[in-house]
Scaffold this motif. Structure first.
Motif, PDB file in Angstrom:
ATOM      1  N   ALA A  74       0.834  -1.192   0.000  1.00  0.00           N
ATOM      2  CA  ALA A  74       0.000   0.000   0.000  1.00  0.00           C
ATOM      3  C   ALA A  74       0.870   1.243   0.000  1.00  0.00           C
ATOM      4  O   ALA A  74       1.965   1.262   0.578  1.00  0.00           O
ATOM      5  N   ALA A  75       0.376   2.319  -0.637  1.00  0.00           N
ATOM      6  CA  ALA A  75       1.089   3.592  -0.678  1.00  0.00           C
ATOM      7  C   ALA A  75       0.089   4.732  -0.583  1.00  0.00           C
ATOM      8  O   ALA A  75      -0.986   4.690  -1.182  1.00  0.00           O
ATOM      9  N   TYR A  76       0.466   5.757   0.190  1.00  0.00           N
ATOM     10  CA  TYR A  76      -0.372   6.946   0.335  1.00  0.00           C
ATOM     11  C   TYR A  76       0.492   8.070   0.887  1.00  0.00           C
ATOM     12  O   TYR A  76       1.606   7.846   1.382  1.00  0.00           O
ATOM     13  N   SER A  77      -0.005   9.287   0.815  1.00  0.00           N
ATOM     14  CA  SER A  77       0.718  10.438   1.321  1.00  0.00           C
ATOM     15  C   SER A  77       0.166  10.821   2.690  1.00  0.00           C
ATOM     16  O   SER A  77      -1.026  11.075   2.844  1.00  0.00           O
ATOM     17  N   LYS A  78       1.017  10.867   3.706  1.00  0.00           N
ATOM     18  CA  LYS A  78       0.585  11.203   5.065  1.00  0.00           C
ATOM     19  C   LYS A  78       0.167  12.661   5.181  1.00  0.00           C
ATOM     20  O   LYS A  78      -0.604  13.031   6.071  1.00  0.00           O
ATOM     21  N   SER A  79       0.662  13.519   4.305  1.00  0.00           N
ATOM     22  CA  SER A  79       0.345  14.942   4.376  1.00  0.00           C
ATOM     23  C   SER A  79      -0.942  15.283   3.630  1.00  0.00           C
ATOM     24  O   SER A  79      -1.313  16.457   3.559  1.00  0.00           O
ATOM     25  N   LEU A  80      -1.605  14.297   3.057  1.00  0.00           N
ATOM     26  CA  LEU A  80      -2.845  14.478   2.283  1.00  0.00           C
ATOM     27  C   LEU A  80      -2.611  15.206   0.974  1.00  0.00           C
ATOM     28  O   LEU A  80      -3.560  15.634   0.326  1.00  0.00           O
ATOM     29  N   LEU A  82      -1.357  15.482  -3.055  1.00  0.00           N
ATOM     30  CA  LEU A  82      -1.529  14.596  -4.188  1.00  0.00           C
ATOM     31  C   LEU A  82      -0.368  13.612  -4.245  1.00  0.00           C
ATOM     32  O   LEU A  82       0.787  13.982  -4.027  1.00  0.00           O
ATOM     33  N   MET A  83      -0.663  12.352  -4.542  1.00  0.00           N
ATOM     34  CA  MET A  83       0.379  11.328  -4.534  1.00  0.00           C
ATOM     35  C   MET A  83       1.472  11.635  -5.549  1.00  0.00           C
ATOM     36  O   MET A  83       2.653  11.383  -5.306  1.00  0.00           O
ATOM     37  N   GLY A  84       1.098  12.202  -6.685  1.00  0.00           N
ATOM     38  CA  GLY A  84       2.080  12.520  -7.706  1.00  0.00           C
ATOM     39  C   GLY A  84       3.035  13.629  -7.309  1.00  0.00           C
ATOM     40  O   GLY A  84       4.084  13.803  -7.928  1.00  0.00           O
ATOM     41  N   ASN A  85       2.672  14.414  -6.276  1.00  0.00           N
ATOM     42  CA  ASN A  85       3.523  15.506  -5.803  1.00  0.00           C
ATOM     43  C   ASN A  85       4.279  15.128  -4.537  1.00  0.00           C
ATOM     44  O   ASN A  85       4.866  15.987  -3.885  1.00  0.00           O
ATOM     45  N   SER A  86       4.249  13.855  -4.177  1.00  0.00           N
ATOM     46  CA  SER A  86       4.838  13.426  -2.918  1.00  0.00           C
ATOM     47  C   SER A  86       5.905  12.378  -3.181  1.00  0.00           C
ATOM     48  O   SER A  86       5.858  11.631  -4.157  1.00  0.00           O
ATOM     49  N   SER A  87       6.883  12.318  -2.279  1.00  0.00           N
ATOM     50  CA  SER A  87       7.906  11.291  -2.337  1.00  0.00           C
ATOM     51  C   SER A  87       8.256  10.875  -0.917  1.00  0.00           C
ATOM     52  O   SER A  87       7.847  11.515   0.052  1.00  0.00           O
ATOM     53  N   THR A  88       9.032   9.829  -0.789  1.00  0.00           N
ATOM     54  CA  THR A  88       9.399   9.349   0.542  1.00  0.00           C
ATOM     55  C   THR A  88      10.311  10.327   1.274  1.00  0.00           C
ATOM     56  O   THR A  88      10.441  10.262   2.495  1.00  0.00           O
ATOM     57  N   SER A  89      10.945  11.233   0.549  1.00  0.00           N
ATOM     58  CA  SER A  89      11.828  12.216   1.177  1.00  0.00           C
ATOM     59  C   SER A  89      11.099  13.487   1.580  1.00  0.00           C
ATOM     60  O   SER A  89      11.672  14.344   2.247  1.00  0.00           O
ATOM     61  N   SER A  90       9.818  13.620   1.182  1.00  0.00           N
ATOM     62  CA  SER A  90       9.049  14.805   1.538  1.00  0.00           C
ATOM     63  C   SER A  90       8.632  14.746   3.003  1.00  0.00           C
ATOM     64  O   SER A  90       8.367  13.668   3.537  1.00  0.00           O
ATOM     65  N   GLU A  92       6.295  14.452   5.931  1.00  0.00           N
ATOM     66  CA  GLU A  92       4.969  13.820   5.960  1.00  0.00           C
ATOM     67  C   GLU A  92       4.608  13.307   4.554  1.00  0.00           C
ATOM     68  O   GLU A  92       3.476  13.447   4.111  1.00  0.00           O
ATOM     69  N   GLY A  93       5.591  12.747   3.869  1.00  0.00           N
ATOM     70  CA  GLY A  93       5.433  12.409   2.460  1.00  0.00           C
ATOM     71  C   GLY A  93       4.886  11.026   2.211  1.00  0.00           C
ATOM     72  O   GLY A  93       4.135  10.465   3.009  1.00  0.00           O
ATOM     73  N   LEU A  94       5.299  10.462   1.087  1.00  0.00           N
ATOM     74  CA  LEU A  94       4.781   9.186   0.628  1.00  0.00           C
ATOM     75  C   LEU A  94       5.146   8.078   1.610  1.00  0.00           C
ATOM     76  O   LEU A  94       6.288   7.957   2.028  1.00  0.00           O
ATOM     77  N   THR A  95       4.154   7.292   1.974  1.00  0.00           N
ATOM     78  CA  THR A  95       4.327   6.227   2.957  1.00  0.00           C
ATOM     79  C   THR A  95       3.992   4.893   2.333  1.00  0.00           C
ATOM     80  O   THR A  95       2.986   4.770   1.626  1.00  0.00           O
ATOM     81  N   PHE A  96       4.829   3.893   2.605  1.00  0.00           N
ATOM     82  CA  PHE A  96       4.585   2.538   2.113  1.00  0.00           C
ATOM     83  C   PHE A  96       4.290   1.615   3.297  1.00  0.00           C
ATOM     84  O   PHE A  96       4.854   1.763   4.376  1.00  0.00           O
ATOM     85  N   ALA A  97       3.403   0.660   3.071  1.00  0.00           N
ATOM     86  CA  ALA A  97       3.058  -0.311   4.099  1.00  0.00           C
ATOM     87  C   ALA A  97       2.846  -1.670   3.446  1.00  0.00           C
ATOM     88  O   ALA A  97       2.563  -1.766   2.243  1.00  0.00           O
ATOM     89  N   ILE A  98       2.988  -2.718   4.238  1.00  0.00           N
ATOM     90  CA  ILE A  98       2.731  -4.088   3.768  1.00  0.00           C
ATOM     91  C   ILE A  98       1.696  -4.709   4.716  1.00  0.00           C
ATOM     92  O   ILE A  98       2.058  -5.448   5.633  1.00  0.00           O
ATOM     93  N   PRO A  99       0.427  -4.380   4.538  1.00  0.00           N
ATOM     94  CA  PRO A  99      -0.584  -4.902   5.461  1.00  0.00           C
ATOM     95  C   PRO A  99      -0.857  -6.392   5.308  1.00  0.00           C
ATOM     96  O   PRO A  99      -1.477  -6.985   6.188  1.00  0.00           O
ATOM     97  N   GLU A 100      -0.415  -6.985   4.198  1.00  0.00           N
ATOM     98  CA  GLU A 100      -0.620  -8.424   4.019  1.00  0.00           C
ATOM     99  C   GLU A 100       0.658  -9.100   3.552  1.00  0.00           C
ATOM    100  O   GLU A 100       1.335  -8.634   2.632  1.00  0.00           O
TER     101      GLU A 100
END
Length: 450
Positions: A74-80, A82-90, A92-100
């Protein structure tokens, strides 16, 4: 998409939106605070899931065992943003998770027995129009066994986040040796059984038992100086529930009514923030007795889907939840770490989505929602929202479940004085105290499962 060895599924939503305030900035959800998507999900932020699975074949011919290893990224932006304007270095930026990430074997050696182990979103159906998995969201890491109409699983819930707002986890426990944050683990045992009352009626019974062991070990000197408690006692909780699923007659196929009621006691009183996981304990403990003995949660949900004819589908729902923690008060109460949380809440939401199939590829979604909530002894907050979404369904399927959707969304929300004055909505927290909230967006949503 699949073959005999690999398959790939996906869920996602993405788009651009405006709030017509602050220079037409990025839109915010119009729902009440602490309600998640309950009250309508058309304004949900960008989100992506990719679900690959590896399929193994049994060694012997004639063995119909189904063997899968499944992952969910899963991927989403913690800062709300747009995903296309976010990265993991931002920030509160792009966040990755492995819920399964789990392995399962189904119909083992033609016995009808299923077994799984790992981390899994182990849950039943949701109220789709509000993205609410209301009755049996047993997501977590553990193992389970299924046979015919009976399902059993054990989950192991733990946390290292001492800033979390889940009251039983307000602790720091240092094991002997290196001083590090430790895990205070909760074990959850869950049993479900389906009873086929008739061809069109199924009753599901639910039972859960939660146990959290006492916090053991000696805290380091810095923690002792904080004068906070570290030796939290053991506690437990339980859940009882029932859900009746009825296939509706007199309409096009696919219609149903699902009525569910659930009671959770002590530390198993979770069900807030738009989530229904019972291990997310609500409220504060009784600090005198150091337990959650008087804590409870009552949940009532009814969902109906009517495929009225080839031109219309209607989905409607009602959600009611009342929760109380272990403290004596209904208002703010202290946790083990001297943080204040509300010890009581009550919320009620009713709404519907009507889908009009203008043609095979053009659909019109119309939604109406009313939501109210009371935290502690605070005034009641309320929101009334209307949404209209002309939709392109490029597959040409006349179905409530047709995807992908490309939507042009307009939503208007009306807030009472308490909601406006206390900024009790993500939208109001962004634009300030207003009686009316506006949202406009162009959104896409899809799902594809095997």
């Amino acid at each position: 998409m699949s073959n005999k060895n690999l398959s790939l599924g996906s869920y996602g939503r993405i788009g651009a939106d405006w709030s017509f305030n602050e220079g037409s900035a990025i839109g915010r959800r119009l729902n009440l605070n602490n309600m998640g998507s309950i009250g309508g999900r058309l304004e949900e932020q960008d989100y992506l899931e990719l679900v690959p699975a590896i399929h193994f074949l049994p060694f012997k011919e004639g063995d119909s065992t189904i063997i899968n290893i499944q992952f969910r990224f899963a991927a989403y932006s913690k800062s709300l943003t747009l995903m296309g304007n976010s990265s993991t270095s931002s920030p509160e930026g792009l966040t990755f998770a492995i819920p399964e990430m789990y392995a399962e074997a189904r119909n083992i050696a033609n016995s009808g027995v299923n077994a799984w182990v790992g981390s899994r979103l182990y849950r039943g159906a949701d109220v789709h129009v509000i993205d609410h998995f209301y009755f049996n969201d047993h997501s977590g890491q553990g193992f389970g066994v299924e046979y015919k109409n009976t399902r059993f699983c054990t989950l192991f819930i733990a946390t290292t986040d001492t800033t979390a707002t889940v009251p039983p986890y307000f602790y720091i426990n240092i094991e002997s040796g290196t001083a590090t944050l430790a895990l205070r683990q909760r074990v959850v045992n869950i049993l479900e059984h389906d009873i086929l009352l008739s061809k069109k009626n199924t009753l599901t019974l639910l039972g859960e038992y939660h146990h959290m062991g006492k916090a053991e070990g000696d805290p380091d000197e810095e923690l002792l100086d904080s004068e906070l408690q570290h030796d939290y006692p053991a506690d437990y909780g339980f859940v009882l529930g029932a859900r009746l699923v009825t296939e509706l007659k007199g309409y096009a196929p696919g219609g149903f009514n699902k009525l569910a009621i659930r009671y959770g006691g002590r530390i198993a009183n979770g069900g807030d923030g738009g989530m229904a996981r019972t291990w997310l304990t609500f409220g504060a403990p009784n600090l005198e007795k150091q337990d959650f003995a008087k804590a409870y949660s009552i949940s009532l949900v009814d969902e109906v889907l009517l495929n009225i004819n080839k031109n219309h589908s209607l989905s409607a729902y009602v959600v009611y939840t009342q929760s109380k923690g272990g403290a004596k008060t209904k208002g703010l109460a202290e946790t083990y770490h001297e943080q204040e949380v509300y010890n009581y809440k009550q919320d009620f939401t009713i709404g519907f989505r009507e889908t009009y199939y203008i043609s095979d590829i053009f659909h019109l979604l119309s939604e109406m929602h009313y939501s109210q909530r009371q935290d502690g002894e605070d005034p009641t907050y309320s929101m009334f929202k209307i949404s209209l979404a002309p939709t392109l369904a490029p597959t040409g399927e006349r179905s409530y479940w047709a995807r992908p959707h490309l939507r042009l969304i307009t939503s208007v929300a009306f807030y009472n004085e308490a909601t406006k004055n206390n900024l009790y909505s993500p939208h109001l927290q962004f634009v300030g105290p207003k009686s009316v909230g506006l949202y406009f967006g162009v959104k896409a949503e899809w799902f594809l499962w095997n």
